[in-house]
Design a protein around this motif. Structure first.
Motif, PDB file in Angstrom:
ATOM      1  N   VAL A  90       4.555  40.270 -12.987  1.00 46.69           N
ATOM      2  CA  VAL A  90       5.973  39.889 -13.218  1.00 46.69           C
ATOM      3  C   VAL A  90       6.288  38.992 -11.933  1.00 46.69           C
ATOM      4  N   ASN A  91       6.813  37.784 -12.120  1.00 44.06           N
ATOM      5  CA  ASN A  91       7.345  36.925 -11.052  1.00 44.06           C
ATOM      6  C   ASN A  91       8.455  35.722 -11.702  1.00 44.06           C
ATOM      7  N   ILE A  92       9.690  36.073 -11.403  1.00 43.66           N
ATOM      8  CA  ILE A  92      10.555  35.482 -11.891  1.00 43.66           C
ATOM      9  C   ILE A  92      11.134  34.670 -10.828  1.00 43.66           C
ATOM     10  N   GLN A  93      11.278  33.277 -11.036  1.00 43.74           N
ATOM     11  CA  GLN A  93      12.145  32.503  -9.752  1.00 43.74           C
ATOM     12  C   GLN A  93      13.384  32.202 -10.441  1.00 43.74           C
ATOM     13  N   GLY A  94      14.616  32.579  -9.530  1.00 42.14           N
ATOM     14  CA  GLY A  94      15.994  32.173  -9.998  1.00 42.14           C
ATOM     15  C   GLY A  94      16.231  33.240 -11.289  1.00 42.14           C
ATOM     16  N   ASP A  95      17.257  32.667 -11.846  1.00 40.99           N
ATOM     17  CA  ASP A  95      17.774  33.295 -13.162  1.00 40.99           C
ATOM     18  C   ASP A  95      16.859  33.258 -14.300  1.00 40.99           C
ATOM     19  N   GLY A  96      16.523  34.447 -14.861  1.00 38.31           N
ATOM     20  CA  GLY A  96      15.257  34.327 -15.847  1.00 38.31           C
ATOM     21  C   GLY A  96      14.793  35.786 -16.473  1.00 38.31           C
ATOM     22  N   SER A  97      13.838  35.624 -17.100  1.00 38.99           N
ATOM     23  CA  SER A  97      13.400  36.813 -17.843  1.00 38.99           C
ATOM     24  C   SER A  97      11.913  36.847 -17.703  1.00 38.99           C
ATOM     25  N   ALA A  98      11.373  38.006 -18.015  1.00 38.89           N
ATOM     26  CA  ALA A  98      10.046  38.335 -17.981  1.00 38.89           C
ATOM     27  C   ALA A  98       9.740  39.770 -18.988  1.00 38.89           C
ATOM     28  N   THR A  99       8.575  39.774 -19.650  1.00 38.79           N
ATOM     29  CA  THR A  99       8.439  40.952 -20.651  1.00 38.79           C
ATOM     30  C   THR A  99       7.043  41.358 -20.089  1.00 38.79           C
ATOM     31  N   PHE A 100       6.973  42.639 -20.004  1.00 39.35           N
ATOM     32  CA  PHE A 100       5.515  43.161 -19.680  1.00 39.35           C
ATOM     33  C   PHE A 100       5.349  44.436 -20.472  1.00 39.35           C
ATOM     34  N   LYS A 101       4.305  45.004 -20.584  1.00 39.27           N
ATOM     35  CA  LYS A 101       4.007  46.560 -21.112  1.00 39.27           C
ATOM     36  C   LYS A 101       3.841  47.409 -19.902  1.00 39.27           C
ATOM     37  N   ALA A 102       4.579  48.548 -20.149  1.00 44.38           N
ATOM     38  CA  ALA A 102       4.618  49.490 -19.094  1.00 44.38           C
ATOM     39  C   ALA A 102       3.838  50.667 -19.470  1.00 44.38           C
ATOM     40  N   ASP A 103       2.523  50.327 -19.602  1.00 44.16           N
ATOM     41  CA  ASP A 103       1.310  51.331 -19.725  1.00 44.16           C
ATOM     42  C   ASP A 103       0.829  52.209 -19.006  1.00 44.16           C
ATOM     43  N   LYS A 104       1.070  52.041 -17.662  1.00 45.61           N
ATOM     44  CA  LYS A 104       0.666  53.156 -16.708  1.00 45.61           C
ATOM     45  C   LYS A 104       1.703  53.689 -15.785  1.00 45.61           C
ATOM     46  N   PRO A 105       1.953  55.027 -16.045  1.00 44.88           N
ATOM     47  CA  PRO A 105       3.226  55.840 -15.256  1.00 44.88           C
ATOM     48  C   PRO A 105       2.856  55.615 -13.751  1.00 44.88           C
ATOM     49  N   GLY A 106       3.788  55.597 -12.938  1.00 45.23           N
ATOM     50  CA  GLY A 106       3.833  55.464 -11.516  1.00 45.23           C
ATOM     51  C   GLY A 106       4.955  54.620 -10.826  1.00 45.23           C
ATOM     52  N   GLU A 107       5.028  54.376  -9.607  1.00 42.75           N
ATOM     53  CA  GLU A 107       5.947  53.625  -8.953  1.00 42.75           C
ATOM     54  C   GLU A 107       5.614  52.152  -8.521  1.00 42.75           C
ATOM     55  N   TYR A 108       6.226  51.376  -8.810  1.00 42.68           N
ATOM     56  CA  TYR A 108       5.818  49.951  -8.419  1.00 42.68           C
ATOM     57  C   TYR A 108       7.078  49.384  -7.519  1.00 42.68           C
ATOM     58  N   THR A 109       6.382  48.305  -6.482  1.00 50.26           N
ATOM     59  CA  THR A 109       7.299  47.752  -5.584  1.00 50.26           C
ATOM     60  C   THR A 109       7.737  46.526  -6.339  1.00 50.26           C
ATOM     61  N   ILE A 110       9.162  46.500  -6.467  1.00 51.44           N
ATOM     62  CA  ILE A 110       9.942  45.221  -6.816  1.00 51.44           C
ATOM     63  C   ILE A 110      10.365  44.391  -5.480  1.00 51.44           C
ATOM     64  N   TYR A 111      10.030  43.322  -5.560  1.00 48.78           N
ATOM     65  CA  TYR A 111      10.616  42.579  -4.083  1.00 48.78           C
ATOM     66  C   TYR A 111      11.136  41.252  -4.667  1.00 48.78           C
ATOM     67  N   CYS A 112      11.815  40.702  -3.698  1.00 49.44           N
ATOM     68  CA  CYS A 112      12.210  39.196  -3.902  1.00 49.44           C
ATOM     69  C   CYS A 112      10.957  38.095  -3.529  1.00 49.44           C
ATOM     70  N   SER A 113      10.694  37.320  -4.607  1.00 50.70           N
ATOM     71  CA  SER A 113       9.846  36.459  -4.409  1.00 50.70           C
ATOM     72  C   SER A 113      10.032  34.873  -3.897  1.00 50.70           C
ATOM     73  N   VAL A 114      11.342  34.815  -3.668  1.00 53.21           N
ATOM     74  CA  VAL A 114      11.865  33.542  -3.108  1.00 53.21           C
ATOM     75  C   VAL A 114      12.504  33.624  -1.589  1.00 53.21           C
ATOM     76  N   PRO A 115      12.020  33.044  -0.591  1.00 54.21           N
ATOM     77  CA  PRO A 115      12.324  33.174   0.522  1.00 54.21           C
ATOM     78  C   PRO A 115      13.972  33.068   0.629  1.00 54.21           C
ATOM     79  N   CYS A 116      14.740  33.788   1.060  1.00 56.11           N
ATOM     80  CA  CYS A 116      15.939  33.761   0.922  1.00 56.11           C
ATOM     81  C   CYS A 116      17.021  33.963   2.215  1.00 56.11           C
TER      82      CYS A 116
END
Length: 143
Positions: A90-116
């Motif tokens: 997943v990598n969304i730049q600015g306003d937008g959407s992304a779809t993925f399959k959550a097929d593996k239980p666990g914890e994942y890091t979400i982070y800002c991908s645009v230097p802000c």
């Protein structure tokens, strides 16, 4: 006022202050337990609506069920940000959407991908993919 009256008044005020200090301390200790899940956002019908502002997301944790197709909608409410979850592509730049399959239980890091700006490196949250069983309780052996 005589010495006995003054001493009595002073001791009474000290006693009131001590009691007041003790009661406010107990309230402060109880507050975190009441707010333990205040910043957790559950997906609704496979959709997570995430808002980004200077330098935070609107939730500390975002929770989805395993096996679901999940759509993340990112809306910038202050500044210009992105949202990435490397392990899920997943990598969304600015306003937008992304779809993925959550097929593996666990914890994942979400982070800002645009230097802000100054708080960019601290702009992180967690995606929790919870184990989900179609029938009955979750199958603990699949974890």
């Amino acid at each position: 006022m005589n010495k006995k009256g003054f001493l009595f008044t002073a001791l009474l005020l000290v006693g009131i202050l001590v009691l007041a200090g003790c009661s406010s301390s107990n309230k402060e200790e109880a507050a975190p337990a009441d707010n333990a899940n205040a910043n957790t956002i559950q997906a609704e019908n496979g959709v997570l609506n995430v808002e980004a502002s200077n330098w935070k997301f609107n939730g500390e944790k975002f929770v989805v069920k395993s096996g679901a197709d999940v759509t993340i909608n990112l809306k910038n409410v202050e500044g210009f940000h992105g949202l990435a979850i490397d392990e899920l592509g997943v990598n969304i730049q600015g306003d937008g959407s992304a779809t993925f399959k959550a097929d593996k239980p666990g914890e994942y890091t979400i982070y800002c991908s645009v230097p802000c700006g100054q708080g960019h490196n601290d702009m992180k949250s967690t995606l929790v993919v919870e184990l989900f069983a179609m029938f009955g309780k979750p199958d603990e052996t699949r974890v």
